[in-house]
Design an enzyme around this catalytic site. Structure first.
Site, short mmCIF file in Angstrom:
data_model
loop_
_atom_site.label_atom_id
_atom_site.label_comp_id
_atom_site.label_asym_id
_atom_site.label_seq_id
_atom_site.Cartn_x
_atom_site.Cartn_y
_atom_site.Cartn_z
N LYS A 20 -10.28 5.38 -4.59
CA LYS A 20 -9.03 6.08 -4.89
C LYS A 20 -8.05 5.18 -5.64
O LYS A 20 -7.47 5.59 -6.65
CB LYS A 20 -8.34 6.58 -3.62
N ARG A 95 -2.57 13.17 4.57
CA ARG A 95 -3.83 12.92 5.28
C ARG A 95 -3.95 13.72 6.56
O ARG A 95 -4.96 13.61 7.26
CB ARG A 95 -3.93 11.44 5.67
N ARG A 133 -15.61 -5.74 -0.44
CA ARG A 133 -14.21 -5.96 -0.79
C ARG A 133 -13.56 -6.92 0.20
O ARG A 133 -12.69 -7.73 -0.17
CB ARG A 133 -13.46 -4.63 -0.80
N ARG A 139 -8.64 -7.98 3.40
CA ARG A 139 -7.75 -7.04 4.08
C ARG A 139 -8.04 -7.01 5.57
O ARG A 139 -9.20 -6.97 5.98
CB ARG A 139 -7.94 -5.64 3.50
N ARG A 150 -12.00 3.99 10.45
CA ARG A 150 -11.27 4.64 9.36
C ARG A 150 -12.06 5.83 8.81
O ARG A 150 -11.48 6.86 8.47
CB ARG A 150 -10.95 3.63 8.25
#
Ligand code: ADP
Length: 196
Positions: A20, A95, A133, A139, A150
């Site tokens: 996204k 969301r 990632r 992160r 998630r």
């Protein structure tokens, strides 16, 4: 929807890892509108140790959604900024069903959303992408356990929104697998033919 390049209001949806953020910037650039990512705004607040950041962090670190009241107030403020006047792309909002209702209220100025772009991808591919990632960006919520949580939260709370927007004739579903450029092309083609 008109093919007018100004005044676009776009929502970008898709599970964590669907790409996204990457696509949001390209689409927003193309239409000359800001890409508004709730995840990015939350992360900036966490980094800046603001009150909002301190509150949001415990939810984010656990892979849970930040409560609707906090998120809604933040988006309301952001959409009131002058740069969002000509249009905007929302990445990561709404969301939850409660957020959809809230956004409907914010956009009750006779200028509704033009399109809801939904990026799809295979769930094992998504987990692999996010783990990769994690090694680059580090992160806090990119550990395998939190990534899986998630995905679950997306399936439970956000996937049902696709039906809601499909009922309004707004959904454009895009295969998010493959090269970044190929996905971008698919999105533009679909938006063009929807505008048709
Ligand atoms: P992801 O692609 O994993 O969903 P984001 O950067 O979009 O990553 O969001 C990171 C985190 O920020 C989410 O897991 C959630 O805790 C919080 N967040 C972002 N957008 C929202 C939202 N609309 N409602 C509630 N929480 C949100």
């Amino acid at each position: 929807m008109t093919s007018n390049r100004t005044g676009m209001r776009i929502i970008l949806m898709g599970p964590p890892g669907a790409g996204k953020g990457t696509q949001a910037k390209v689409i927003a650039n193309h239409f000359g509108i800001p890409a508004i990512s709730t995840g990015d705004i939350f992360r900036a607040n966490v980094a800046g140790k603001t009150e909002l950041g301190v509150e949001a962090q415990r939810y984010m670190d656990a892979g849970e959604y930040v409560p609707d009241e906090i998120t809604n107030a933040m988006v309301r403020d952001r959409l009131a900024q002058p740069d969002a006047e000509p249009g905007f792309l929302l990445d990561g909002y709404p969301r939850t069903l409660a957020q959809v209702e809230e956004l409907d209220g914010m956009l009750a100025d006779g200028h509704p959303v033009n399109a809801v772009v939904v990026l799809t991808a295979d769930s094992e591919e998504l987990i692999a992408r996010l783990l990769q990632r994690a090694q680059i960006e580090g992160r806090a919520d990119d550990t395998e356990e939190v990534i899986r949580r998630r995905q679950e939260v997306y399936t439970e709370q956000t996937a049902p929104l696709i039906e809601v927007y499909a009922g309004r004739g707004l959904v454009v579903e895009i295969d998010g697998m493959g090269e970044i450029d190929a996905v971008t092309h698919r999105i533009f083609d679909a938006l063009e033919s929807q505008a048709g």
